[in-house]
Each structure stands twice: as structure tokens, then as C-alpha cells.
Design a protein around this motif. Structure first.
Motif, mmCIF file in Angstrom:
data_model
loop_
_atom_site.group_PDB
_atom_site.id
_atom_site.type_symbol
_atom_site.label_atom_id
_atom_site.label_comp_id
_atom_site.label_asym_id
_atom_site.label_seq_id
_atom_site.Cartn_x
_atom_site.Cartn_y
_atom_site.Cartn_z
ATOM 1 N N ALA A 39 0.824 -1.210 0.000
ATOM 2 C CA ALA A 39 0.000 0.000 0.000
ATOM 3 C C ALA A 39 0.858 1.260 0.000
ATOM 4 C CB ALA A 39 -0.937 0.001 1.208
ATOM 5 N N GLU A 40 1.982 1.220 0.698
ATOM 6 C CA GLU A 40 2.887 2.380 0.700
ATOM 7 C C GLU A 40 3.408 2.675 -0.699
ATOM 8 O OE1 GLU A 40 4.881 2.540 5.109
ATOM 9 O OE2 GLU A 40 5.649 1.040 3.709
ATOM 10 N N GLY A 41 3.702 1.633 -1.447
ATOM 11 C CA GLY A 41 4.155 1.836 -2.825
ATOM 12 C C GLY A 41 3.076 2.481 -3.681
ATOM 13 N N THR A 42 1.858 2.018 -3.504
ATOM 14 C CA THR A 42 0.739 2.594 -4.250
ATOM 15 C C THR A 42 0.520 4.047 -3.851
ATOM 16 O OG1 THR A 42 -0.307 0.432 -4.428
ATOM 17 C CG2 THR A 42 -1.721 2.356 -4.762
ATOM 18 N N LEU A 43 0.583 4.323 -2.548
ATOM 19 C CA LEU A 43 0.405 5.701 -2.083
ATOM 20 C C LEU A 43 1.498 6.622 -2.612
ATOM 21 C CD1 LEU A 43 -0.712 5.137 1.612
ATOM 22 C CD2 LEU A 43 -2.079 6.075 -0.248
ATOM 23 N N ALA A 44 2.716 6.124 -2.676
ATOM 24 C CA ALA A 44 3.812 6.937 -3.215
ATOM 25 C C ALA A 44 3.550 7.274 -4.679
ATOM 26 C CB ALA A 44 5.138 6.199 -3.058
#
Length: 78
Positions: free
Chosen positions: A46-51
Motif C-alpha cells: 500500500a505504501e508503494g501505491t500511495l507513493a
């Protein structure tokens, strides 16, 4: 929005639209932070998607500024 051809025609993006998107991004970021304790693997994904979403938002704001130098909107520092 109006249907036109195969796509949708939308009105101009406003600073309020971008502010709502940024506020939603901040909420989801907090949720992902809480997810780290529950499922670190999903949180990392999810952090990758948010970035990527944050980068897209920054790009859109930059493109709007090129088209409209008087556009007033600042993304908060993250």
C-alpha cells in the motif's frame, strides 16, 4: 460530467478538488501506518501505491501550473 464519444468530459480541476484528494491521501496514509502492525506485507504494498498516487498528484499540480501560472495550490510537505 457529460458523456462524449467513448470518454467523459469533466469540468476544470479546482484547488478545492486537489485539496480533497490530498486530504483523502493523508487519511489513507494514516490507515496504512496502522496496518503495519497488522499486516506489514500489505502495508508495504500500500505504501508503494500511495507513493505513486502522491507523485501523480504532484505531477498534475505542476502541469496545471504550467497551463495556468496564476493557479494557487500548495501540496503540504510529506
Amino acid at each position: 460530467m457529460k458523456a462524449w464519444g467513448l470518454g467523459w468530459v469533466q469540468g476544470a480541476v479546482t484547488a478545492a478538488d486537489l485539496a480533497r484528494l490530498d486530504a483523502s491521501l493523508a487519511v489513507v496514509t494514516k490507515q496504512v501506518t496502522a496496518l503495519k502492525d497488522i499486516d506489514p506485507t500489505k502495508a508495504k504494498d500500500a505504501e508503494g501505491t500511495l507513493a505513486a498516487i502522491q507523485e501523480d498528484l504532484e505531477r498534475v499540480v505542476g502541469e496545471i501550473r504550467v497551463l495556468d501560472p496564476g493557479f494557487k495550490f500548495e501540496l503540504p510537505a510529506r
